[in-house]
Design a protein around this motif. Sequence first.
Motif, PDB file in Angstrom:
ATOM      1  N   MET A 171      23.531 -30.169 -44.670  1.00 23.33           N
ATOM      2  CA  MET A 171      23.799 -31.440 -44.016  1.00 23.33           C
ATOM      3  C   MET A 171      22.573 -32.338 -44.206  1.00 23.33           C
ATOM      4  SD  MET A 171      25.128 -32.089 -40.089  1.00 23.33           S
ATOM      5  CE  MET A 171      26.573 -31.081 -40.257  1.00 23.33           C
ATOM      6  N   ASP A 172      22.811 -33.582 -44.557  1.00 23.00           N
ATOM      7  CA  ASP A 172      21.701 -34.506 -44.788  1.00 23.00           C
ATOM      8  C   ASP A 172      21.188 -35.088 -43.467  1.00 23.00           C
ATOM      9  OD1 ASP A 172      23.641 -36.353 -44.077  1.00 23.00           O
ATOM     10  OD2 ASP A 172      23.531 -37.514 -45.919  1.00 23.00           O
ATOM     11  N   GLY A 173      20.067 -35.829 -43.561  1.00 22.23           N
ATOM     12  CA  GLY A 173      19.426 -36.381 -42.372  1.00 22.23           C
ATOM     13  C   GLY A 173      20.307 -37.332 -41.592  1.00 22.23           C
ATOM     14  N   ARG A 174      21.081 -38.131 -42.313  1.00 24.92           N
ATOM     15  CA  ARG A 174      21.967 -39.085 -41.635  1.00 24.92           C
ATOM     16  C   ARG A 174      22.992 -38.347 -40.787  1.00 24.92           C
ATOM     17  NH1 ARG A 174      26.860 -41.807 -42.423  1.00 24.92           N
ATOM     18  NH2 ARG A 174      26.820 -43.978 -41.734  1.00 24.92           N
ATOM     19  N   ASN A 175      23.641 -37.354 -41.361  1.00 21.80           N
ATOM     20  CA  ASN A 175      24.660 -36.606 -40.614  1.00 21.80           C
ATOM     21  C   ASN A 175      24.047 -35.803 -39.470  1.00 21.80           C
ATOM     22  OD1 ASN A 175      26.882 -37.563 -42.012  1.00 21.80           O
ATOM     23  ND2 ASN A 175      26.697 -36.013 -43.606  1.00 21.80           N
ATOM     24  N   LEU A 176      22.842 -35.281 -39.674  1.00 20.62           N
ATOM     25  CA  LEU A 176      22.176 -34.575 -38.575  1.00 20.62           C
ATOM     26  C   LEU A 176      21.848 -35.535 -37.433  1.00 20.62           C
ATOM     27  CD1 LEU A 176      19.809 -32.164 -40.534  1.00 20.62           C
ATOM     28  CD2 LEU A 176      21.658 -31.495 -38.975  1.00 20.62           C
ATOM     29  N   SER A 177      21.445 -36.751 -37.778  1.00 14.39           N
ATOM     30  CA  SER A 177      21.180 -37.763 -36.743  1.00 14.39           C
ATOM     31  C   SER A 177      22.444 -38.090 -35.965  1.00 14.39           C
ATOM     32  CB  SER A 177      20.632 -39.047 -37.378  1.00 14.39           C
ATOM     33  OG  SER A 177      19.379 -38.833 -37.944  1.00 14.39           O
ATOM     34  N   LEU A 178      23.544 -38.234 -36.691  1.00 14.57           N
ATOM     35  CA  LEU A 178      24.814 -38.528 -36.023  1.00 14.57           C
ATOM     36  C   LEU A 178      25.246 -37.367 -35.136  1.00 14.57           C
ATOM     37  CD1 LEU A 178      26.716 -40.297 -38.941  1.00 14.57           C
ATOM     38  CD2 LEU A 178      25.471 -41.343 -37.038  1.00 14.57           C
ATOM     39  N   LEU A 179      25.004 -36.143 -35.601  1.00 17.21           N
ATOM     40  CA  LEU A 179      25.327 -34.955 -34.800  1.00 17.21           C
ATOM     41  C   LEU A 179      24.496 -34.927 -33.519  1.00 17.21           C
ATOM     42  CD1 LEU A 179      26.782 -32.194 -34.545  1.00 17.21           C
ATOM     43  CD2 LEU A 179      24.832 -31.210 -35.775  1.00 17.21           C
ATOM     44  N   ALA A 180      23.199 -35.208 -33.642  1.00 12.26           N
ATOM     45  CA  ALA A 180      22.325 -35.204 -32.458  1.00 12.26           C
ATOM     46  C   ALA A 180      22.744 -36.307 -31.479  1.00 12.26           C
ATOM     47  CB  ALA A 180      20.877 -35.384 -32.883  1.00 12.26           C
ATOM     48  N   GLY A 181      23.044 -37.487 -32.006  1.00 14.80           N
ATOM     49  CA  GLY A 181      23.498 -38.572 -31.128  1.00 14.80           C
ATOM     50  C   GLY A 181      24.802 -38.235 -30.437  1.00 14.80           C
ATOM     51  N   ALA A 182      25.703 -37.581 -31.172  1.00 11.05           N
ATOM     52  CA  ALA A 182      26.967 -37.144 -30.568  1.00 11.05           C
ATOM     53  C   ALA A 182      26.710 -36.099 -29.491  1.00 11.05           C
ATOM     54  CB  ALA A 182      27.901 -36.593 -31.638  1.00 11.05           C
ATOM     55  N   GLY A 183      25.708 -35.252 -29.701  1.00  7.59           N
ATOM     56  CA  GLY A 183      25.346 -34.258 -28.682  1.00  7.59           C
ATOM     57  C   GLY A 183      24.872 -34.921 -27.403  1.00  7.59           C
ATOM     58  N   SER A 184      24.046 -35.954 -27.540  1.00  5.23           N
ATOM     59  CA  SER A 184      23.600 -36.690 -26.351  1.00  5.23           C
ATOM     60  C   SER A 184      24.774 -37.386 -25.671  1.00  5.23           C
ATOM     61  CB  SER A 184      22.523 -37.717 -26.721  1.00  5.23           C
ATOM     62  OG  SER A 184      21.283 -37.092 -26.904  1.00  5.23           O
ATOM     63  N   ALA A 185      25.659 -37.962 -26.465  1.00  5.26           N
ATOM     64  CA  ALA A 185      26.847 -38.612 -25.890  1.00  5.26           C
ATOM     65  C   ALA A 185      27.704 -37.587 -25.149  1.00  5.26           C
ATOM     66  CB  ALA A 185      27.654 -39.306 -26.983  1.00  5.26           C
ATOM     67  N   ALA A 186      27.831 -36.393 -25.717  1.00 10.71           N
ATOM     68  CA  ALA A 186      28.617 -35.336 -25.061  1.00 10.71           C
ATOM     69  C   ALA A 186      27.977 -34.925 -23.737  1.00 10.71           C
ATOM     70  CB  ALA A 186      28.751 -34.127 -25.989  1.00 10.71           C
ATOM     71  N   LEU A 187      26.656 -34.844 -23.701  1.00  5.28           N
ATOM     72  CA  LEU A 187      25.981 -34.515 -22.435  1.00  5.28           C
ATOM     73  C   LEU A 187      26.212 -35.607 -21.396  1.00  5.28           C
ATOM     74  CD1 LEU A 187      22.598 -32.992 -23.672  1.00  5.28           C
ATOM     75  CD2 LEU A 187      24.498 -31.796 -22.567  1.00  5.28           C
ATOM     76  N   LEU A 188      26.183 -36.858 -21.829  1.00  2.15           N
ATOM     77  CA  LEU A 188      26.457 -37.960 -20.897  1.00  2.15           C
ATOM     78  C   LEU A 188      27.888 -37.903 -20.371  1.00  2.15           C
ATOM     79  CD1 LEU A 188      24.650 -40.835 -22.807  1.00  2.15           C
ATOM     80  CD2 LEU A 188      24.012 -39.915 -20.562  1.00  2.15           C
ATOM     81  N   ILE A 189      28.830 -37.619 -21.251  1.00  2.00           N
ATOM     82  CA  ILE A 189      30.233 -37.504 -20.836  1.00  2.00           C
ATOM     83  C   ILE A 189      30.401 -36.346 -19.861  1.00  2.00           C
ATOM     84  CG2 ILE A 189      32.556 -36.931 -21.673  1.00  2.00           C
ATOM     85  CD1 ILE A 189      31.793 -38.573 -24.231  1.00  2.00           C
ATOM     86  N   ALA A 190      29.729 -35.230 -20.134  1.00  4.13           N
ATOM     87  CA  ALA A 190      29.803 -34.082 -19.218  1.00  4.13           C
ATOM     88  C   ALA A 190      29.213 -34.441 -17.862  1.00  4.13           C
ATOM     89  CB  ALA A 190      29.070 -32.886 -19.822  1.00  4.13           C
TER      90      ALA A 190
END
Length: 157
Positions: free
Chosen positions: A1-20
Motif C-alpha cells: 500500500m502506498d503512502g497516500r492510501n495509508l494516509s487515507l486508511l489512518a484518517g478513516a481510522g480516526s473517523a471510525a473512532l469519532l463515530i464510535a
Amino acid sequence: MDGRNLSLLAGAGSAALLIAALGFQAAGYAPCELCILQRWPHVAAAALALLVWLTGRVRPLALLGMVAAGIAMGLAIYHTGVELRLWQGPTHCSGTVGNLATMSPQELMTRLQNAPVVRCDEVAWRFLGLSMAAWNAVFSAGLAVVWGMAAKRAAKG
C-alpha cells in the motif's frame, strides 16, 4: 500500500473512532471533559486525510497526522491514568448547559442543579478490562504508526 492510501486508511481510522465515540454518546454514555478533549486530534487527523485525498501531498500531511494521532494517544494515556488514579485529573468535569443566552437566571439555576456531572476518574464502560480511554490510546498508537508508514513510503516514492 502506498503512502497516500495509508494516509487515507489512518484518517478513516480516526473517523471510525469519532463515530464510535458519538455512538456511545447516543447510547447514553455521556462523555466527560477528557473524553471530549481526546476527540479533537482525531478530527484533525481525519481532516488531514481529506487534505491528502484532495491535494496529493502525502509526506508533510502524514507527518502532521502522526503528530495528531500521537497527541490523541497522549491524552488517552493521561485519561487512563486519571481513571486508574495514578494521577489527579481536572478538578471539575461536567456536561454542557447550552442555550445560556436565552435562559432566565432561574432557568439557568434549575438546569445547573439538574445537570449530570460526568466524572473523568470513573470508568463508564470496559471491554476486555480496558476502558474507552485505554482503547483510544491503543488505537491511536496504531494510527500513529500507520501515519508514520505513510510518511516513510511517500518519502521513498
